[in-house]
Design a protein around this motif. Structure first.
Motif, mmCIF file in Angstrom:
data_model
loop_
_atom_site.group_PDB
_atom_site.id
_atom_site.type_symbol
_atom_site.label_atom_id
_atom_site.label_comp_id
_atom_site.label_asym_id
_atom_site.label_seq_id
_atom_site.Cartn_x
_atom_site.Cartn_y
_atom_site.Cartn_z
ATOM 1 N N ALA A 40 51.215 37.558 49.919
ATOM 2 C CA ALA A 40 50.405 38.429 48.891
ATOM 3 C C ALA A 40 50.226 37.783 46.823
ATOM 4 N N LEU A 41 51.044 37.265 47.259
ATOM 5 C CA LEU A 41 51.595 36.780 45.599
ATOM 6 C C LEU A 41 50.351 35.755 45.264
ATOM 7 N N ARG A 42 50.384 34.825 46.197
ATOM 8 C CA ARG A 42 49.280 33.556 46.447
ATOM 9 C C ARG A 42 48.242 34.294 45.984
ATOM 10 N N HIS A 43 47.905 34.949 46.672
ATOM 11 C CA HIS A 43 46.131 35.412 47.218
ATOM 12 C C HIS A 43 45.964 35.863 45.557
ATOM 13 N N VAL A 44 46.727 36.781 45.178
ATOM 14 C CA VAL A 44 47.298 37.274 43.343
ATOM 15 C C VAL A 44 46.855 36.543 42.494
ATOM 16 N N LEU A 45 47.407 35.321 42.384
ATOM 17 C CA LEU A 45 47.274 33.870 41.703
ATOM 18 C C LEU A 45 45.929 32.734 42.076
ATOM 19 N N ILE A 46 45.544 32.386 42.560
ATOM 20 C CA ILE A 46 44.469 32.045 43.330
ATOM 21 C C ILE A 46 42.535 32.898 42.620
ATOM 22 N N ASN A 47 43.594 34.126 42.800
ATOM 23 C CA ASN A 47 42.393 34.577 42.299
ATOM 24 C C ASN A 47 41.975 34.843 40.232
ATOM 25 N N ASP A 48 43.023 34.618 40.107
ATOM 26 C CA ASP A 48 42.948 34.089 38.498
ATOM 27 C C ASP A 48 42.470 33.127 38.677
ATOM 28 N N ALA A 49 41.287 33.126 37.298
ATOM 29 C CA ALA A 49 40.611 31.792 36.500
ATOM 30 C C ALA A 49 41.259 30.874 35.700
ATOM 31 N N ARG A 50 42.275 31.728 35.412
ATOM 32 C CA ARG A 50 43.403 30.195 34.629
ATOM 33 C C ARG A 50 44.554 29.311 35.678
ATOM 34 N N VAL A 51 44.491 30.236 36.694
ATOM 35 C CA VAL A 51 45.165 29.381 37.726
ATOM 36 C C VAL A 51 44.683 28.315 38.691
ATOM 37 N N ASN A 107 49.614 47.370 41.067
ATOM 38 C CA ASN A 107 49.058 48.088 41.259
ATOM 39 C C ASN A 107 48.298 48.371 42.072
ATOM 40 N N GLN A 108 48.161 47.743 43.060
ATOM 41 C CA GLN A 108 46.913 46.769 44.325
ATOM 42 C C GLN A 108 47.809 48.575 44.922
ATOM 43 N N CYS A 109 49.215 47.746 45.523
ATOM 44 C CA CYS A 109 49.897 48.854 46.226
ATOM 45 C C CYS A 109 50.006 50.000 45.704
ATOM 46 N N ASP A 110 49.913 50.641 44.641
ATOM 47 C CA ASP A 110 49.841 52.036 44.491
ATOM 48 C C ASP A 110 48.243 52.319 44.464
#
Length: 136
Positions: A40-51, A107-110
């Protein structure tokens, strides 16, 4: 405990930061976690253009830890929307990227829990309506 049951020991530390060199590249060791949080963290991180890179691994099934690797761009972004507020437009550090990813994931989980609660009420009302129809 039967022969087929395996009791996994607790991790010695809850969190560990690994890595030297530029602050844009670090490995985080998260104790008592597994593929669920790592992916889940990997997915969120790779969707950040700065990463530039985000990955995770579980070193061994019997170790209750997950390693999350984060690498962001060494140069700061010139786009205003990509600038880091805290760093004044400098490069996004790996620690900041992980903090933002954790906040986004929370936030996504909420949001999912909120939508699930709304849907559960609708399903309950629909079930009651169907039960009344079947009784008639």
């Amino acid at each position: 405990m039967s022969v087929n049951e395996v009791k996994i020991k607790r991790a010695p530390t809850a969190f560990e930061l690994r890595g030297t060199g530029p602050p844009t590249s670090r490995t985080f060791v998260l104790g008592d976690e597994d593929h669920t949080l790592g992916n889940a963290l990997r997915h969120v991180l790779i969707n950040d253009a700065r990463v530039d890179f985000a990955g995770y691994c579980v070193p061994h099934p019997s170790e209750p830890v997950v390693h999350v690797r984060v690498q962001s761009a060494l140069t700061g972004s010139t786009k205003e929307e990509d600038m880091d507020v805290e760093g004044g437009g400098g490069p996004l550090t790996a620690i900041e990227a992980l903090k933002e990813a954790c906040a986004t994931l929370g936030n996504q989980c909420d949001l999912v829990l909120e939508q699930l609660g709304e849907a559960a009420n609708e399903v309950k009302l629909d079930r009651e309506r169907m039960d009344r129809m079947n009784e008639e």
